[in-house]
Design an enzyme around this catalytic site. Sequence first.
Site, PDB file in Angstrom:
ATOM      1  N   GLU A  10      26.042  19.412   6.118  1.00 20.83           N
ATOM      2  CA  GLU A  10      26.874  19.255   7.318  1.00 20.83           C
ATOM      3  C   GLU A  10      26.899  17.830   7.836  1.00 20.83           C
ATOM      4  O   GLU A  10      27.867  17.422   8.482  1.00 20.83           O
ATOM      5  CB  GLU A  10      26.377  20.202   8.416  1.00 20.83           C
ATOM      6  CG  GLU A  10      26.680  21.667   8.184  1.00 20.83           C
ATOM      7  CD  GLU A  10      25.615  22.377   7.362  1.00 20.83           C
ATOM      8  OE1 GLU A  10      25.701  23.603   7.202  1.00 20.83           O
ATOM      9  OE2 GLU A  10      24.684  21.688   6.860  1.00 20.83           O
ATOM     10  N   HIS A  61      21.039  22.826   1.167  1.00 25.14           N
ATOM     11  CA  HIS A  61      22.138  23.433   1.916  1.00 25.14           C
ATOM     12  C   HIS A  61      22.488  24.808   1.351  1.00 25.14           C
ATOM     13  O   HIS A  61      22.629  24.976   0.126  1.00 25.14           O
ATOM     14  CB  HIS A  61      23.393  22.557   1.856  1.00 25.14           C
ATOM     15  CG  HIS A  61      24.596  23.212   2.470  1.00 25.14           C
ATOM     16  ND1 HIS A  61      24.739  23.366   3.833  1.00 25.14           N
ATOM     17  CD2 HIS A  61      25.693  23.782   1.909  1.00 25.14           C
ATOM     18  CE1 HIS A  61      25.880  23.990   4.082  1.00 25.14           C
ATOM     19  NE2 HIS A  61      26.473  24.260   2.936  1.00 25.14           N
ATOM     20  N   HIS A 117      23.543  24.030  14.164  1.00 25.26           N
ATOM     21  CA  HIS A 117      22.973  25.370  14.043  1.00 25.26           C
ATOM     22  C   HIS A 117      21.513  25.222  13.650  1.00 25.26           C
ATOM     23  O   HIS A 117      21.044  24.123  13.365  1.00 25.26           O
ATOM     24  CB  HIS A 117      23.730  26.215  13.007  1.00 25.26           C
ATOM     25  CG  HIS A 117      23.619  25.707  11.609  1.00 25.26           C
ATOM     26  ND1 HIS A 117      24.419  24.688  11.110  1.00 25.26           N
ATOM     27  CD2 HIS A 117      22.778  26.041  10.589  1.00 25.26           C
ATOM     28  CE1 HIS A 117      24.086  24.444   9.852  1.00 25.26           C
ATOM     29  NE2 HIS A 117      23.085  25.235   9.511  1.00 25.26           N
TER      30      HIS A 117
END
Length: 275
Positions: A10, A61, A117
């Site tokens: 991200e 990820h 998040h």
Amino acid sequence: MKVLISVDMEGISGIVHPTETNPGGYDYERGRALMTAEANSVIAGVLDAEPTATVLVADAHGPFRNILPEQLDRRARLVRGKPRPLGMLAGLDEHTDAAMLIGYHARAGGGPGLLAHTMNDDILDVRVAGRSMGEIGLNAAMAGHLGVPVVLLSGDDAAGAELHELVPSAVTVAVKHSLGQATAITLHPEEARERLRQSAADAIKRYTQIPPLAIPGPLDVEVDLHNPLTADLATLVPGVSRAAGGRTVAFTTPDFTDTYRLLLLLGQLATIKPG
């Protein structure tokens, strides 16, 4: 010298939307290429400063299978696939001299941070000894428990600020400025890679001046969950109980290794759907 580079997605330059980070999504393949290229820049920077270093790259990820192995700098070794010990930090041990967090993002509720998040969408907050921590803090503390400093982080400006609250002397590279959950002003990928290579070399040159993040136990941990089913499942784990509110679970661990492992388990329990 041994260096672990943990690479999330991200916080990679140019990426702003979940469809660019999820397998099968629009532009995911471009996201994989951007992620691999930034990993290569960091590898190059480490080896510029310490040519004989052993470099491990942990694909950190989602499915942990995003980096393109055939495009990764052949001087590094790649850790990919899941589940695995230490999750995003797979490959880390007490013989590691420095860790780097590349392409990271701010914690849930932090920021405003791009694609913020904590572990997955079901975990709303993690509090360790009363302090709210996301992936940056949790990984820095896990590394610190083994005596390993996090010397470099890249991502958006919110991610860098999050690490600096915990490790003020760490090197950070803001490859984009967050404007919201799915909006950012981003550097050109080539500019980001140039800055990452130089910053990785700088971080290695002064890694002994950056202290590990040490959080001694025992540790009281609370986790706020979005899905009550995850809380139901979590209470089946010995030592985990419900806290006030019904969607918060709590546990106490003797040290950060047990905290980290239990959080990895909660992350997996969050993927279970009703039978």
